[in-house]
Design an enzyme around this catalytic site. Structure first.
Site, PDB file in Angstrom:
ATOM      1  N   HIS A  23       0.875  -1.167   0.000  1.00  0.00           N
ATOM      2  CA  HIS A  23       0.000   0.000   0.000  1.00  0.00           C
ATOM      3  C   HIS A  23       0.922   1.229   0.000  1.00  0.00           C
ATOM      4  O   HIS A  23       1.706   1.416   0.931  1.00  0.00           O
ATOM      5  CB  HIS A  23      -0.925  -0.018   1.223  1.00  0.00           C
ATOM      6  CG  HIS A  23      -1.948  -1.110   1.141  1.00  0.00           C
ATOM      7  ND1 HIS A  23      -2.298  -1.896   2.202  1.00  0.00           N
ATOM      8  CD2 HIS A  23      -2.696  -1.537   0.076  1.00  0.00           C
ATOM      9  CE1 HIS A  23      -3.232  -2.774   1.810  1.00  0.00           C
ATOM     10  NE2 HIS A  23      -3.474  -2.574   0.526  1.00  0.00           N
ATOM     11  N   GLU A  58       1.657   3.396   3.003  1.00  0.00           N
ATOM     12  CA  GLU A  58       2.150   2.765   4.231  1.00  0.00           C
ATOM     13  C   GLU A  58       3.654   2.574   4.049  1.00  0.00           C
ATOM     14  O   GLU A  58       4.110   1.588   3.475  1.00  0.00           O
ATOM     15  CB  GLU A  58       1.407   1.441   4.466  1.00  0.00           C
ATOM     16  CG  GLU A  58      -0.088   1.687   4.674  1.00  0.00           C
ATOM     17  CD  GLU A  58      -0.948   0.429   4.598  1.00  0.00           C
ATOM     18  OE1 GLU A  58      -0.405  -0.680   4.643  1.00  0.00           O
ATOM     19  OE2 GLU A  58      -2.182   0.583   4.497  1.00  0.00           O
ATOM     20  N   HIS A  96       3.007  -3.635   6.344  1.00  0.00           N
ATOM     21  CA  HIS A  96       1.965  -2.619   6.191  1.00  0.00           C
ATOM     22  C   HIS A  96       2.049  -1.599   7.322  1.00  0.00           C
ATOM     23  O   HIS A  96       2.935  -1.668   8.174  1.00  0.00           O
ATOM     24  CB  HIS A  96       0.575  -3.278   6.246  1.00  0.00           C
ATOM     25  CG  HIS A  96       0.266  -4.157   5.077  1.00  0.00           C
ATOM     26  ND1 HIS A  96      -0.718  -3.849   4.169  1.00  0.00           N
ATOM     27  CD2 HIS A  96       0.811  -5.322   4.670  1.00  0.00           C
ATOM     28  CE1 HIS A  96      -0.771  -4.804   3.253  1.00  0.00           C
ATOM     29  NE2 HIS A  96       0.143  -5.706   3.536  1.00  0.00           N
ATOM     30  N   GLU A 122       1.686  -5.247  10.566  1.00  0.00           N
ATOM     31  CA  GLU A 122       1.277  -3.835  10.657  1.00  0.00           C
ATOM     32  C   GLU A 122       2.278  -3.167  11.586  1.00  0.00           C
ATOM     33  O   GLU A 122       2.383  -3.521  12.763  1.00  0.00           O
ATOM     34  CB  GLU A 122      -0.142  -3.731  11.225  1.00  0.00           C
ATOM     35  CG  GLU A 122      -1.207  -4.410  10.379  1.00  0.00           C
ATOM     36  CD  GLU A 122      -1.606  -3.612   9.143  1.00  0.00           C
ATOM     37  OE1 GLU A 122      -1.302  -2.391   9.102  1.00  0.00           O
ATOM     38  OE2 GLU A 122      -2.195  -4.208   8.221  1.00  0.00           O
TER      39      GLU A 122
HETATM   40 ZN   LIG Z   1      -1.814  -2.057   4.149  1.00  0.00          ZN
END
Ligand SMILES: [Zn+2]
Length: 481
Positions: free
Chosen positions: A73, A76, A205, A297
């Site tokens: 992404h 990110e 991410h 994350e």
């Molecule tokens: Zn992401």
């Protein structure tokens, strides 16, 4: 950018190269072809699209392969920076003689892709840290979310899993997938997955602080939050814990912190239990290839200011290392016939885990396994099965070697050969053929040892200031000879 660390007979050299040709030129005069070659590859999108190093495939396959992917992404961005620092750290520590890093690089092929979505990154970077919103730059230039763009094999998995005796691994890409919009980034990753038999992977991410693991798509299509484990649930949990348990922020007990809602689960969660989605990269890795991928994350701020990066690096350094080291948990070996000829595409089955891994063209395999006793079976069309019991200890630094010698059967095993064909790429598969392993690995068992503790670091490493200098001419990369 391509960073290559080459180990020649007596010296270690590093070279920064814009492409594979430069590497060939470097390898030629330095006579490094016949000795072990260890590399870190960094890939970047150029005007011609995504280019990985094609020659990588023809290097001796003595080590398991790990990939770390950042910035899928585009907004990110922390993963992207962490992977650049990791590459620098590995090269620098290797040359400094850090035994843990030397061991890791000498036994593992580490592939780093800092940005899978550079077009999205450009959009987010134009807004800048502190201004970037939640979604601007998330998608690629075609407005596709790359982590929703992979073939949905999970639905097919649930269908197959309900039929007794059916294989549920190495599910082919359905032809209708190619009728839809396939992003060049997605296609490039799928092609890349065909060029190396990856064992382990992480996708980095931002937006929360937790490690999630497959499946990401819920076993009931309408349930948005539903615990949906893979047959390798135990192993995936260990992989996720390897990251989370040494991350100081993920281990922080205060509930009000970023990611505090995952505290009770130890900062790890099954993807579909968090929120279900289809077309993700991790499910695809697990169901289409031998590779186990988790999703990390890295924090609640997707595009933090530069001042935050050093703290983020300190928090993630040990986690990244400990995760990459997990590729050595389990067993590895070669499947061959009684004449010592490697058997490709043989299945390695583990009783009680309905997910087989397959051997590469040179008969070698890696199978991640949690501690405990396992019955492992090797089988291939035209051969009798061979079964072995293995015990995986609680701690291990190198996968146990388990080779199989298969005895040929007579004729009449059409069922198996039919089954095997499924693992070959479909004729209209736009990704083309697979595979490439040249020599069987030279692997051996090693005594167990305690895990190294991270070095207590108060001061920044020598290369840090080069990345954070305010000069517009600051180097993006730094190598010290
Ligand atoms: Zn992401």
């Amino acid at each position: 950018m391509l960073i290559i660390m080459v180990k020649c007979k007596k010296s270690v050299q590093q070279v920064t190269a814009p492409g594979a040709l430069v590497m060939q030129r470097f390898l030629g005069p330095n006579k490094c072809e016949l000795v072990q070659v260890h590399l870190l590859t960094l890939a970047k999108w150029g005007p011609q699209g995504f280019e990985m190093m094609p020659k990588l495939a023809s290097l001796p396959p003595v080590e398991p392969e790990v990939k770390l992917i950042g910035n899928i992404h585009g907004n990110e961005v922390v993963g992207r920076e962490m992977l650049i620092y990791l590459a620098q750290y590995l090269c620098a520590e290797y040359l400094l003689g850090n035994p843990r890093i030397q061991r890791l690089i000498n036994t593992t092929r580490i592939h780093l892709l800092p940005s899978m979505n550079p077009d999205g990154y450009e959009v987010a970077a134009a807004e800048g840290a502190g201004y970037n919103g939640w979604t601007s730059g998330r998608q690629n230039a075609q407005n596709l979310d790359l982590n929703r763009n992979f073939p949905d094999l999970t639905s097919e998995y649930y269908r197959l899993a309900s039929v007794r005796g059916t294989r549920t691994d190495h599910i082919p890409i359905p032809e209708h997938y190619w009728w839809g919009k396939v992003a060049p980034e997605t296609k490039a990753i799928m092609k890349w997955m065909r060029t190396a038999p990856f064992v382990l992977s992480a996708s980095l991410h931002g937006g929360d602080l937790v490690v999630s693991y497959p499946f990401d798509f819920s076993k009931h299509p309408l349930e948005m939050k539903m615990f949906s484990p893979t047959p390798d649930e135990k192993m995936f949990k260990l992989l996720a814990r390897a990251y989370a348990d040494v991350h100081p922020m993920m281990m922080d007990r205060s509930e009000g912190r970023c990611g505090g809602n995952f505290l009770k689960q130890g900062s790890i969660i099954n993807g579909a239990d968090w929120y279900s989605f289809t077309g993700g990269m991790s499910d695809f890795n697990y169901l289409h290839s031998n590779c186990f991928e988790i999703t990390v994350e890295l924090g609640c701020v997707k595009f933090p200011p530069e001042e935050a990066l050093y703290g983020l690096w300190l928090n993630n350094k040990e986690s990244l290392l400990s995760f990459v080291e997990m590729v050595h948990r389990g067993i590895k070996g070669v499947v061959m016939d009684r004449f010592g000829k490697p058997v490709k595409n043989a299945r390695i089955l583990v009783k009680g885990i309905r997910h087989d891994v397959t051997t590469a063209p040179d008969g070698d395999y890696w199978r991640l396994l949690p501690p405990g006793s396992h019955i492992v079976i090797a089988q291939a069309p035209g051969y009798s099965k061979v079964m072995k019991r293995v015990t995986i200890p609680l701690r291990m630094r190198k996968a146990g070697r388990v080779d199989f010698i298969l005895q040929p059967l007579g004729t009449g095993h059409k069922k198996l050969s039919h089954e095997l064909q499924r693992t070959a790429p479909a004729s209209r598969d736009p990704l083309g053929g697979a595979g490439l392993r040249d020599q069987p690995p030279q692997l051996d068992l090693e005594p167990l040892g305690a895990r190294r503790q991270p070095s207590a670091g108060g001061s920044k490493p020598w290369w840090w200031s080069y990345f954070t200098s305010l000069s517009p001419h600051r180097p993006r990369w730094l190598l010290k000879y």
